[in-house]
Scaffold this motif. Structure first.
Motif, PDB file in Angstrom:
ATOM      1  N   VAL A   1       0.746  -1.108  -0.144  1.00 18.06           N
ATOM      2  CA  VAL A   1      -0.188   0.154  -0.458  1.00 18.06           C
ATOM      3  C   VAL A   1       0.737   1.319  -0.214  1.00 18.06           C
ATOM      4  N   CYS A   2      -0.008   1.758  -0.915  1.00 13.35           N
ATOM      5  CA  CYS A   2       1.598   3.333  -0.855  1.00 13.35           C
ATOM      6  C   CYS A   2       0.922   4.428  -1.745  1.00 13.35           C
TER       7      CYS A   2
ATOM      8  N   GLN B   1      12.991   0.859  -8.875  1.00 16.93           N
ATOM      9  CA  GLN B   1      13.832  -0.345  -9.522  1.00 16.93           C
ATOM     10  C   GLN B   1      13.607  -1.038  -8.167  1.00 16.93           C
ATOM     11  N   ASP B   2      13.509  -0.786  -7.463  1.00 17.83           N
ATOM     12  CA  ASP B   2      14.069  -1.213  -5.402  1.00 17.83           C
ATOM     13  C   ASP B   2      11.764  -2.255  -5.250  1.00 17.83           C
ATOM     14  N   PHE B   3      11.134  -2.009  -6.439  1.00  9.27           N
ATOM     15  CA  PHE B   3       9.614  -2.169  -5.897  1.00  9.27           C
ATOM     16  C   PHE B   3       9.138  -2.617  -7.118  1.00  9.27           C
ATOM     17  N   GLU B   4      10.233  -3.263  -8.262  1.00  6.16           N
ATOM     18  CA  GLU B   4       9.871  -4.034  -9.388  1.00  6.16           C
ATOM     19  C   GLU B   4       9.220  -5.556  -9.160  1.00  6.16           C
TER      20      GLU B   4
ATOM     21  N   PRO C   1       5.708   2.464   0.905  1.00 12.35           N
ATOM     22  CA  PRO C   1       6.245   3.874   0.965  1.00 12.35           C
ATOM     23  C   PRO C   1       5.259   4.896  -0.150  1.00 12.35           C
ATOM     24  N   SER C   2       5.737   5.432   0.147  1.00  9.14           N
ATOM     25  CA  SER C   2       4.912   7.078  -0.357  1.00  9.14           C
ATOM     26  C   SER C   2       5.119   7.175  -1.938  1.00  9.14           C
ATOM     27  N   LEU C   3       4.247   7.460  -2.454  1.00  6.36           N
ATOM     28  CA  LEU C   3       4.349   7.612  -3.867  1.00  6.36           C
ATOM     29  C   LEU C   3       6.145   8.676  -4.189  1.00  6.36           C
ATOM     30  N   SER C   4       6.249   9.515  -3.939  1.00  3.21           N
ATOM     31  CA  SER C   4       7.625   9.749  -4.444  1.00  3.21           C
ATOM     32  C   SER C   4       8.921   8.760  -3.017  1.00  3.21           C
ATOM     33  N   ASP C   5       9.100   8.494  -2.888  1.00  2.31           N
ATOM     34  CA  ASP C   5       9.747   7.121  -2.415  1.00  2.31           C
ATOM     35  C   ASP C   5       9.718   5.999  -3.370  1.00  2.31           C
ATOM     36  N   LEU C   6       8.593   5.758  -4.280  1.00  2.00           N
ATOM     37  CA  LEU C   6       8.542   5.291  -5.212  1.00  2.00           C
ATOM     38  C   LEU C   6       8.840   5.735  -6.222  1.00  2.00           C
TER      39      LEU C   6
ATOM     40  N   TYR D   1       7.837  -5.988  -6.583  1.00  2.00           N
ATOM     41  CA  TYR D   1       5.979  -6.181  -6.385  1.00  2.00           C
ATOM     42  C   TYR D   1       4.927  -6.142  -7.422  1.00  2.00           C
ATOM     43  N   ARG D   2       5.728  -5.592  -8.752  1.00  2.00           N
ATOM     44  CA  ARG D   2       4.702  -5.617 -10.305  1.00  2.00           C
ATOM     45  C   ARG D   2       4.088  -7.673 -10.155  1.00  2.00           C
ATOM     46  N   SER D   3       4.712  -8.093  -9.278  1.00  2.00           N
ATOM     47  CA  SER D   3       3.468  -9.761  -9.262  1.00  2.00           C
ATOM     48  C   SER D   3       2.773 -10.080  -8.318  1.00  2.00           C
ATOM     49  N   ARG D   4       2.580  -8.461  -7.596  1.00  2.00           N
ATOM     50  CA  ARG D   4       2.453  -8.782  -6.679  1.00  2.00           C
ATOM     51  C   ARG D   4       0.477  -7.675  -5.809  1.00  2.00           C
ATOM     52  N   PRO D   5      -0.444  -7.960  -5.630  1.00  2.00           N
ATOM     53  CA  PRO D   5      -1.216  -6.938  -5.626  1.00  2.00           C
ATOM     54  C   PRO D   5      -0.521  -5.662  -4.925  1.00  2.00           C
ATOM     55  N   THR D   6      -1.070  -4.323  -5.531  1.00  2.00           N
ATOM     56  CA  THR D   6      -0.936  -3.220  -4.630  1.00  2.00           C
ATOM     57  C   THR D   6      -1.417  -2.411  -4.855  1.00  2.00           C
ATOM     58  N   VAL D   7      -1.162  -1.272  -3.986  1.00  2.00           N
ATOM     59  CA  VAL D   7      -2.476  -0.208  -3.793  1.00  2.00           C
ATOM     60  C   VAL D   7      -1.979   1.321  -3.940  1.00  2.00           C
TER      61      VAL D   7
END
Length: 357
Positions: free
Chosen positions: A252-253, A286-289, A276-281, A291-297
């Protein structure tokens, strides 16, 4: 000292001159830059505050301030009145934006915030989607087909290859008109019940006026393992759109954590459960790639930094096109210590000179 005032006609000229796509692309690009370069010592954003009321109709009136230190202050006053479209023919969200010179307090500009709110909210969802959604995502779901849904879909179309759009609203008239309002995108559109929309979606946008205590607006059942949700409608304590079970198993971001914990989807979670916040994203995408195969909000409550970005773009174009009116709104006189100014000159004349003919 004058204030530049932009009317809705001025904004219409800007949209026509540059085109909807080019304007959205510019907001997207500048928002990415602002988020990547965000430094709280140079840009200060405060959480939204205001009034919640039930009379004469249920509504909220709030203010959202942000300051580029030593450069400018932008304050958006925004009203949320869910009965507006049916009761008085006005948008659910009505707002104005004012820009100030922090060195003097002078009101530099005044302009509409309705279009800018829709633009920047759509752009923020697109930025989050580009980072968190599974590559190749092509089916978009929309739950809530009001004004915000138009720019949500428009912004997503600039960063995705959309093959199909499924949509739902509790208002049949909103459902009936949504394809017409988004026809400029040339997308395949299909209405469906909310849970059908959610189950089919690679990317789901919720932008509803669900009442406090009546959410969520879809079920956490048979969703795609990689579903990405842009949750846009939660803007009050107790108003939620996303099931808690989905939040618990998702990254959840929030756009603005302090605000999201009070009135966003994140209000359902402990602060330690929020990602992480949207700014951190944007800074560390690259640190959150993984999570692309998992649920995200993406928990989008509305961020004043986004308002500043959209405002700067519109003012730049308005000045380049010579749009708007320069008005002397403030009572700034030759003698800054005399608020009556010309009235004193009038009073000093003999009574017979001041008498009416």
């Amino acid at each position: 000292m004058n204030t530049l005032v932009l009317t809705r006609n001025d904004l219409s000229v800007i949209v026509q001159a540059f085109g909807r796509d080019a304007l959205m692309d510019e907001v997207l690009a500048q928002l990415r830059i602002a988020l990547r370069e965000y430094d709280p010592s140079r840009t200060q954003s405060l959480r939204r505050q205001g009034f919640v009321y039930e009379k004469p109709r249920l509504g909220v009136l709030e203010w959202m301030p942000v300051m580029r230190v030593s450069r400018q202050v932008v304050i958006k006053v925004v009203a949320y009145n869910p009965g507006n479209p049916d009761d008085v023919g006005l948008p659910t969200i009505v707002s104005t934006i004012s820009v100030y010179d922090p060195a003097t307090g002078h009101l530099v500009a005044l302009l509409d915030g309705i279009l800018l709110t829709a633009l920047r909210t759509g752009a923020a969802s697109a930025v989050a989607t580009q980072i968190l959604a599974r590559p190749g995502s092509s089916i978009v779901g929309i739950i809530g087909c009001g004004a915000q849904a138009v720019t949500q879909l428009h912004a997503l179309s600039r960063v995705m290859q959309i093959q199909e759009v499924l949509f739902f609203d509790t208002d049949p008239s909103a459902v009936a008109s949504f394809p017409r309002r988004t026809a400029f995108l040339g997308l395949s559109m299909k209405s469906a019940p909310p849970n059908v929309v959610a189950r089919a979606s690679d990317v789901l946008c919720t932008a509803t006026s669900v009442e406090v205590g009546k959410g969520p607006v879809f079920e956490d059942s048979d969703l795609k393992p990689w579903i990405h949700v842009n949750a846009v409608g939660s803007d009050l304590p107790g108003k939620i759109e996303v099931p808690l079970s989905l939040l618990k198993r998702s990254l959840v971001c929030p756009d603005f954590l302090e605000q999201a914990l009070i009135e966003g989807e994140s209000q359902q979670l402990d602060a330690s459960e929020v990602g992480p916040s949207l700014s951190d994203l944007v800074k560390r995408q690259q640190d959150f790639e993984a999570y692309r195969s998992r649920p995200t909000v993406f928990d989008s409550t509305g961020y004043a930094l986004e308002d500043m970005v959209a405002t700067e773009i519109v003012l730049k174009h308005a000045r380049a096109l010579g749009l708007g009116r320069e008005l002397a709104i403030e009572n700034i006189l030759a003698d800054p210590r005399n608020p009556y100014g010309p009235l004193d000159v009038q009073a000093s004349r003999p009574a017979q000179d001041r008498a009416l003919p």
